[in-house]
Structures are given as structure tokens and as C-alpha cells.
Design a protein around this motif. Structure first.
Motif, PDB file in Angstrom:
ATOM      1  N   ALA A 230      22.588 -26.963  21.699  1.00  0.00           N
ATOM      2  CA  ALA A 230      22.816 -25.520  21.551  1.00  0.00           C
ATOM      3  C   ALA A 230      22.366 -24.774  22.803  1.00  0.00           C
ATOM      4  CB  ALA A 230      22.080 -24.996  20.323  1.00  0.00           C
ATOM      5  N   ARG A 234      24.734 -22.421  25.993  1.00  0.00           N
ATOM      6  CA  ARG A 234      24.561 -20.991  26.262  1.00  0.00           C
ATOM      7  C   ARG A 234      25.363 -20.563  27.483  1.00  0.00           C
ATOM      8  NH1 ARG A 234      17.965 -20.789  25.918  1.00  0.00           N
ATOM      9  NH2 ARG A 234      17.755 -21.372  23.709  1.00  0.00           N
ATOM     10  N   ARG A 338      32.305 -22.274  20.510  1.00  0.00           N
ATOM     11  CA  ARG A 338      32.066 -20.828  20.492  1.00  0.00           C
ATOM     12  C   ARG A 338      33.052 -20.093  21.385  1.00  0.00           C
ATOM     13  NH1 ARG A 338      28.847 -17.578  23.816  1.00  0.00           N
ATOM     14  NH2 ARG A 338      28.482 -15.522  22.879  1.00  0.00           N
ATOM     15  N   GLU A 341      36.407 -19.716  19.741  1.00  0.00           N
ATOM     16  CA  GLU A 341      36.458 -18.641  18.744  1.00  0.00           C
ATOM     17  C   GLU A 341      36.558 -17.274  19.420  1.00  0.00           C
ATOM     18  OE1 GLU A 341      36.930 -19.084  15.723  1.00  0.00           O
ATOM     19  OE2 GLU A 341      36.293 -21.139  15.312  1.00  0.00           O
ATOM     20  N   GLU A 396      20.322 -19.828  11.749  1.00  0.00           N
ATOM     21  CA  GLU A 396      21.184 -20.090  12.900  1.00  0.00           C
ATOM     22  C   GLU A 396      22.651 -20.204  12.512  1.00  0.00           C
ATOM     23  OE1 GLU A 396      22.000 -23.524  16.307  1.00  0.00           O
ATOM     24  OE2 GLU A 396      20.023 -23.403  15.358  1.00  0.00           O
ATOM     25  N   ARG A 397      22.962 -20.996  11.483  1.00  0.00           N
ATOM     26  CA  ARG A 397      24.369 -21.189  11.113  1.00  0.00           C
ATOM     27  C   ARG A 397      25.004 -19.882  10.653  1.00  0.00           C
ATOM     28  NH1 ARG A 397      23.362 -25.192   6.562  1.00  0.00           N
ATOM     29  NH2 ARG A 397      21.388 -24.058   6.644  1.00  0.00           N
ATOM     30  N   ARG A 400      25.731 -17.813  13.761  1.00  0.00           N
ATOM     31  CA  ARG A 400      26.902 -18.333  14.475  1.00  0.00           C
ATOM     32  C   ARG A 400      28.186 -17.977  13.721  1.00  0.00           C
ATOM     33  NH1 ARG A 400      25.583 -21.269  18.762  1.00  0.00           N
ATOM     34  NH2 ARG A 400      23.498 -22.195  18.895  1.00  0.00           N
ATOM     35  N   GLU A 403      29.040 -14.260  14.258  1.00  0.00           N
ATOM     36  CA  GLU A 403      29.715 -13.964  15.520  1.00  0.00           C
ATOM     37  C   GLU A 403      31.198 -14.286  15.422  1.00  0.00           C
ATOM     38  OE1 GLU A 403      28.964 -14.671  20.253  1.00  0.00           O
ATOM     39  OE2 GLU A 403      29.091 -16.446  18.990  1.00  0.00           O
ATOM     40  N   ALA A 426      19.442 -14.092  17.505  1.00  0.00           N
ATOM     41  CA  ALA A 426      20.820 -14.221  17.978  1.00  0.00           C
ATOM     42  C   ALA A 426      20.853 -14.372  19.494  1.00  0.00           C
ATOM     43  CB  ALA A 426      21.642 -13.013  17.543  1.00  0.00           C
ATOM     44  N   LEU A 429      19.909 -17.716  20.788  1.00  0.00           N
ATOM     45  CA  LEU A 429      20.963 -18.712  20.585  1.00  0.00           C
ATOM     46  C   LEU A 429      22.145 -18.483  21.521  1.00  0.00           C
ATOM     47  CD1 LEU A 429      20.923 -18.735  16.674  1.00  0.00           C
ATOM     48  CD2 LEU A 429      20.114 -20.575  18.175  1.00  0.00           C
ATOM     49  N   LEU A 431      24.106 -15.854  21.434  1.00  0.00           N
ATOM     50  CA  LEU A 431      25.182 -15.212  20.687  1.00  0.00           C
ATOM     51  C   LEU A 431      25.277 -13.734  21.049  1.00  0.00           C
ATOM     52  CD1 LEU A 431      24.494 -16.772  17.166  1.00  0.00           C
ATOM     53  CD2 LEU A 431      25.958 -17.650  19.000  1.00  0.00           C
ATOM     54  N   VAL A 688      29.055 -24.228  10.090  1.00  0.00           N
ATOM     55  CA  VAL A 688      29.451 -22.867  10.456  1.00  0.00           C
ATOM     56  C   VAL A 688      30.840 -22.555   9.914  1.00  0.00           C
ATOM     57  CG1 VAL A 688      30.009 -21.343  12.393  1.00  0.00           C
ATOM     58  CG2 VAL A 688      27.970 -22.791  12.483  1.00  0.00           C
TER      59      VAL A 688
END
Length: 711
Positions: A230, A234, A338, A341, A396-397, A400, A403, A426, A429, A431, A688
Motif C-alpha cells: 500500500a 502511494r 486505484r 478507478e 482502510e478498506r 479505499r 474514494e 485517508a 493511505l 487517498l 474493497v
């Protein structure tokens, strides 16, 4: 003949990956067999087969049934040799043959044009145009607008349209990508007035152009000393080169910065990680230069201060390291879930996908694949956005998933938790959540609410005390009860502040649904709350009930579960044909358990003659037409069942898990039914994507609930 779309450009740096991903999403919503083809690809090393991160992303994300070699034509080196030896006609003929092999296997094909980067292809635009014509594909040119003003960007797009049209291409649409937000509308207006085909403008999205820490590690050949997957994922939004003393250095830190400093500056390493741990600000990671490893005590402290935050080391000094980092841009690869998405959210927000689909003339498949079901689910949620509360705001999930839900415009959200802690979590992580408005009365995409300090606490306490007065509840006790996030979220739904709630990633099923039983209660006409799973098999979607709530329903309850499940199936586009499952079919068996199922079947027929129902029936007779022809010939349900009702929780829970694991089915749920307003539970092992799907289902359920309330 498959319908094909050829995504191409006019130069490098157009950010075409986001468009390619968006078009693939569009195609897979309509048909169940989609292919991807990259005519020319860069070899990883001289003489080796080529590969491409976008192709591999599409194959993995969309579970394409194509072996990797089939998705590529040949390497640029092979193409240059073939063209030199036998001419371009032979090169094009070979590529057409390889494309046709993919086309024969698919209902639609996405073709990824050349990348205009070190390709050595004369007149690359004309080469792409010729391939598109030979493939019989629509052309979708993408023009990079980074740094350009409105007239310049519009002129580039108009030139691209003229160039591809003059070369005989059928243009599907044109896209100006990476356009400065300030000039988006002027470009859109200019193109709409001058082009005979649709044109769309996508603004610059910094999160897509930002490289990840993992990409920087790969580019510099760094050795990773600390950090998890994770952390390596980033985004790096800026660089801070450490040379100053610690107080000055700390003022230079910015959110998402990669700290680059010599490995012997332990003060800067620990200072940066301590700032990250405090959220002031969260950094992307630390890159140490000159090949110097901090001592074991420093590394141990670093690991405790910011677990998961990457610390890596390179042998070079700051100057060559900076040169290697400066021009590196983000890419969307198989590991970049990520970023994918984010790209899809950008595409769906700024492109009229319905218009594109209509122009391609895709005929929707009758068969419903898991991916098509998930796409339809998200589309229905997005079409009439609802507000969903997620009590586990710091998990965390959940963050995620939040977002993704916000980026893809699926719903509005309230996260429960202390706002500062949620936002710090957030940020740590990597995000990006939209900052909530200070005025909670405004309709915003995201709110973060702390039940302990919320102005709603007293109102909710009074309401809960009233609802539970028969159990001796007082307002004083209720003030404590409603600080529990599950109760607070449920009361938000009850009061219409949120349209639905999803919880259970870290809370038990009982903790999630007990407040719903106490506060929201069952809907009129429902005597029981039950659940279903949507089981997405390779070629169809089945509905299983009840696999999560009721241990041993009696005949009356079993009939209610069947009626509820049929309604849920219809609500989500599955034509309900209900099979009441047992260990015998028809009149072939007897016993208490079989008699319960037989009685429940009769209750359904009496109360809802409009529902097609069969029972008792065995699973194989319910879903296999050949078995049904032997055991129950002439049945309208046998062999064609879509809603399968299990006689008890033991059977249902084990069956859904067996099918999920053994057949590779995607299990979406459990979806609760029978409540007046939607509340849904998550598995504590939920991924997620499971959370995203469950939130979308909850949003769609709330659409139906509000429709019913308005009648």
C-alpha cells in the motif's frame, strides 16, 4: 463481425490510457466477450517478446479470455525488419491476420494504437489510420491538451479530425485530454460548434500523472528497506530534497511529497516520518541517496513511527537521482487499481458513454456476465444518486471504497468518526477524499460526522428512547447508546438524513443489524428480515436466499423469504423463477423437512400467483435443463430457476460458499431484505470491490424505497 474501436493519437503525452480504460469499460457493459489488441509493442529487451502495461491491465481487470500472445501483433523491431524486407503492405497484411484471429473470438475488440514514442515508424498517424481502415474499426483520436490554451487545444483536435477523415477513417468521436480545467468549457464549446461528430474534453487529473513510489523505485533501481504494498502504491505529488537543518526542512514538507536525502541524515529521515505519523503532513516516502543505509536503531524507530511508509536507497547522489525523477510520469498498470478507478471516474464524468455506445451500434448480449451485472449495478446507482452512511469511517478498506464511490460518482457518503482522524488516516493511505463542507446542511459529496460531538446526538437519543421506551430505555442512557456508530448510522437512515447504511467490515453481523431491527423495523407485509446473495456465474446471475440471517425458518417464514427474494431479483434485473430447494423433487420424497418446503411452496402460490415457483426441487433439477426434463417435465421453473431458496441457513451458507470457491463465482451480498429502509451487512473479510458493490446495491434499494414512499 465484431465491432471494433481503434484508440489512437497524434503525438506522445496524451494520457491515452485513461481513455482506453474507459472505452473497455463501455464495451464490457454491453457484451460478454471483449478482446484487446495492440498491433505493435515495445520489446522488454532485444529479441524478446513484447508486452504492454495497459494490455496487461485490461486483461487482468476485465478477465479477458485471451492468452497474452494473442493480444499483440508484433514488436516494433519485428515490424521494422518486416517492412524493410517486404514493404508496408506485407506488414499491414500480417497485422490484419493477427487482428482477425482476435476478432473471430470476440463480440467487440478494443485496439490500442501506436504510442508515438521511439517507434521509428514513418508517418505514424497515417499508419494508424491505415490499420484502423483495414481492421474495419471506428477511430477514436485522443489529443493531448496539457499546457495549451483554448484556441490551441481546439485547433489540435480539429486538425486531428481532418487528418483521420482525409485518410478515410470513420471517426467515432474525438477527445481532448489533460486539458487545464480553466479552459475545458471554452474548448468544449468551440468543438461542439465545428465538429460533425461528438467531442469530449477531459481535464488534467494530477493523480493520474503522478508516479507511484513503486514506479520511482523501478526507475532508479532503488533498494526498498521499509514499506508495504500500500505504501509503494502511494502517489508522489512533489519532491523535497533534504539538505537544510530539521526545523527548516519540516516547513518544506507537503502532502504526498517524496523526501530525497542522503542516507546519513538520520535527523531528516526520522523527522519526516514523525511528521507523517502526525499527519502534518503525510508524505509518500523517503528516498536515501549515496547508497548509505541508516543504522539499525534508526531503521527500527522508522518502522515504528510510520509502518508501511516506504524507505528506499539508491547508490547515486542527489543530482543524478533528481534527473531520473524529474520527467517520470504516472502510468496505469495491472498493479495500479486505484489509478484505474480514478481514470474511470474521470472518463465517466466527462464522456457521454450512452452516446458512444449508440454510435458503435453494440447490441447488448442476452447473457449476463458477472462484469455486466456489476456495471449495470453501478450505472443504476449513479443514475439517481443516493446518500449512504458508512459507520466504519477509519477502516482502510472502507476509505479505499469511499474514494472509488466518490471518484466514480456513484453516491454521496457520510463517514462516521472523528473528522481529523479520518482525514489523517485517508492521507496516510495516499487517498484523496473531497474536503467536506463546513455546513452539514448543504448537500455535499462527503460528510464526516463524529457521533460523540454531533448536534444530532441529542435528537437521536430522544428518538431512540421513545422507540425503546417499552424496554425501559431513558434519554440519559440513550445518549450513550447513540454514540455507537452502528446506532448513529441507523438513526440517520431512520430520520432520512441518509438513504441507507452499509457496515460490517470490522463489526459483527449482530452489531450491524440489531439497531436496524430496533429502529427501522420490518416493512409493511414482511414478517421476517432475510438476505440474498447475487451469485454471478460465468454465464448468468442467480439469487440465493437465505444464506446469512435465519437459521431454521418455518414454512411461513420460508414463503416470505421466497417472496422477498423474488422481489429483490426483479429489482436488480433478474427475472424471478423461484426454486424451493430440498433433497427430493416433486412427490418423490417425504419427511418433515420436505413437507416444510412443500407447504412453503403452496403458501407462495396462494399469496403470489404471479410468481413462478416450483418446489420441493433438488438443485440439479432447478438449474440443469437436462435433469429437469427427466424429473419435472413441463415445469416453467425446473432447469431455468434464477432464485434458489434454501430450506435452512446451514444448507444455504455452505452452498453459496462452495459455489463461490469451486466455480469461481462472484458472490455479491449478503443483501438484507424486509426492512423498511436499506441497511446491509459486510463480511469482515470484504474486499474493497465488495464494499463498493454493496454500497451500490444499498443505493439502488433506497431508490425503490423512495419510489414506494412517494406513491
Amino acid at each position: 463481425m465484431a465491432r471494433s474501436v481503434y484508440v489512437t493519437g497524434i503525438d506522445r503525452g496524451d494520457g491515452r490510457q485513461a481513455v482506453e480504460l474507459g472505452v473497455m469499460e463501455l464495451l464490457t457493459r454491453q457484451v460478454d466477450s471483449v478482446g484487446v489488441f495492440r498491433p505493435l509493442v515495445h520489446a522488454q529487451a532485444p529479441g524478446e517478446p513484447g508486452s504492454d502495461h495497459v494490455v496487461e491491465l485490461l486483461r487482468a481487470r476485465y478477465r479477458l479470455d485471451l492468452p497474452a500472445p494473442a493480444t499483440y501483433g508484433m514488436t516494433y523491431e519485428e515490424a521494422a525488419a518486416l517492412q524493410a524486407a517486404q514493404g508496408q503492405d506485407e506488414l499491414v497484411s500480417t497485422l490484419v491476420d493477427r487482428f482477425r484471429a482476435v476478432e473471430r473470438r470476440c463480440q467487440a475488440v478494443l485496439v490500442l494504437g501506436t504510442d508515438f514514442a521511439d517507434t521509428n515508424i514513418p508517418d505514424e498517424l497515417a499508419f494508424n489510420a491505415r490499420l484502423a481502415n483495414e481492421f474495419g474499426a471506428w477511430v477514436l483520436p485522443v489529443v493531448g491538451g496539457q499546457g495549451g490554451d483554448a484556441p490551441a487545444v481546439a485547433a489540435e483536435v480539429l486538425s486531428a479530425h481532418r487528418a483521420y477523415t482525409d485518410l478515410g477513417c470513420s471517426t467515432l468521436a474525438l477527445i481532448a485530454n489533460r486539458v487545464a480545467p480553466a479552459v475545458k468549457q471554452p474548448v468544449q464549446r468551440a468543438l461542439a460548434a465545428k465538429l460533425p461528430v461528438p467531442a469530449y474534453v477531459l481535464p488534467e487529473e494530477p493523480a493520474l500523472s503522478a508516479p507511484t513510489v513503486a514506479q520511482l523505485v523501478e526507475a532508479t533501481g532503488a533498494e526498498v528497506l521499509l514499506g508495504d504494498a500500500a505504501g509503494l502504491a502511494r502517489d508522489v505529488r512533489s519532491f523535497v530534497f533534504g539538505g537544510a537543518m530539521l526545523p527548516t526542512f519540516l516547513t518544506a514538507l507537503t502532502e504526498g511529497a517524496l523526501v530525497v536525502t542522503p542516507g546519513d541524515r538520520a535527523d531528516l529521515v526520522i523527522g519526516a516520518l514523525a511528521a507523517h505519523a502526525a499527519g502534518a503532513p503525510p508524505i509518500a516516502g523517503v528516498l536515501l541517496t549515496l547508497g548509505q543505509h541508516p543504522g539499525p536503531n534508526v531503521m527500527a524507530l522508522a518502522a515504528r513511527l510510520a509502518p508501511g511508509t516506504p524507505v528506499a536507497v539508491v547508490p547515486e547522489g542527489s543530482w543524478p537521482t533528481a534527473a531520473a525523477l524529474t520527467h517520470l510520469e504516472g502510468r496505469i498498470g495491472p498493479e495500479s487499481r486505484r489509478k484505474a478507478e480514478i481514470a474511470l471516474g474521470l472518463f465517466e464524468l466527462h464522456v457521454d458513454t450512452a452516446e458512444l455506445t449508440k454510435r458503435i451500434e453494440l447490441v447488448r448480449s442476452e447473457r449476463v456476465t458477472p462484469m455486466m451485472f456489476e456495471h449495470e449495478l453501478l450505472e443504476r446507482a449513479r443514475a439517481d444518486r443516493r446518500h449512504i452512511v458508512l459507520p466504519e469511517g477509519s477502516e482502510e478498506r472502507v476509505l479505499r471504497a469511499a474514494e472509488v464511490l466518490l471518484r466514480r460518482n456513484i453516491c454521496d457518503l457520510t463517514l462516521l468518526g472523528e473528522p481529523g482522524a479520518v482525514l489523517r488516516r485517508a492521507a496516510s493511505l495516499g487517498l484523496e477524499l473531497p474536503q467536506p463542507a463546513e455546513d452539514a446542511a448543504d448537500r455535499v459529496r462527503l460528510r464526516i460526522v463524529d457521533p460523540a460531538t454531533s448536534p444530532l446526538r441529542e435528537r437521536f437519543a430522544a428518538l431512540y428512547a421513545e422507540l425503546r421506551a417499552h424496554k425501559g430505555m431513558t434519554v440519559e442512557r440513550a445518549l450513550d447508546v447513540v454514540t455507537d456508530v452502528s446506532y448513529f448510522g441507523t438513526l440517520m437512515v431512520q430520520e432520512g438524513i441518509a438513504d441507507g447504511m452499509v457496515s460490517g467490515a470490522v463489526h459483527s453481523t449482530a452489531a450491524t443489524i440489531r439497531p436496524a431491527f430496533e429502529v427501522i423495523r420490518t416493512s409493511p407485509g414482511a414478517s421476517i428480515v432475510s438476505s440474498v446473495f447475487f451469485m454471478c456465474l460465468a454465464d448468468r446471475v442467480l439469487v440465493y436466499g437465505d444464506c446469512a440471517v435465519n437459521p431454521d425458518p418455518d414454512a411461513r417464514q420460508l414463503a416470505d423469504i421466497a417472496i422477498q427474494s423474488a422481489a429483490t431479483a426483479a429489482q436488480f434485473g433478474v427475472e424471478p423463477r423461484v426454486a424451493m430447494l430440498s433433497y427430493s423433487t416433486g412427490t418423490s420424497g417425504s419427511g418433515v423437512d420436505v413437507d416444510k418446503v412443500r407447504q412453503a411452496t403452496e403458501i407462495v402460490r396462494q399469496e403470489r400467483p404471479d410468481i413462478l415457483v416450483e418446489g420441493p426441487i433438488q438443485y440439479d433439477a432447478a438449474v440443469d435443463a437436462r435433469v429437469a426434463a427427466t424429473k419435472l417435465p413441463g415445469s416453467a421453473v425446473a432447469g431455468r430457476a434464477t432464485v434458489l431458496i434454501f430450506p435452512d441457513l446451514n444448507t444455504g451458507n455452505n452452498t453459496y460458499k462452495a459455489v463461490q470457491r469451486s466455480a469461481g463465482a462472484v458472490a455479491v451480498g449478503p443483501v438484507l431484505q424486509g426492512l423498511r429502509k436499506p441497511v446491509n451487512d459486510l463480511s469482515r473479510g470484504a474486499l474493497v470491490e465488495d464494499i463498493v458493490n454493496t454500497v451500490a446495491i444499498t443505493a439502488v434499494q433506497s431508490q425503490r424505497a423512495l419510489e414506494g414512499a412517494g406513491k
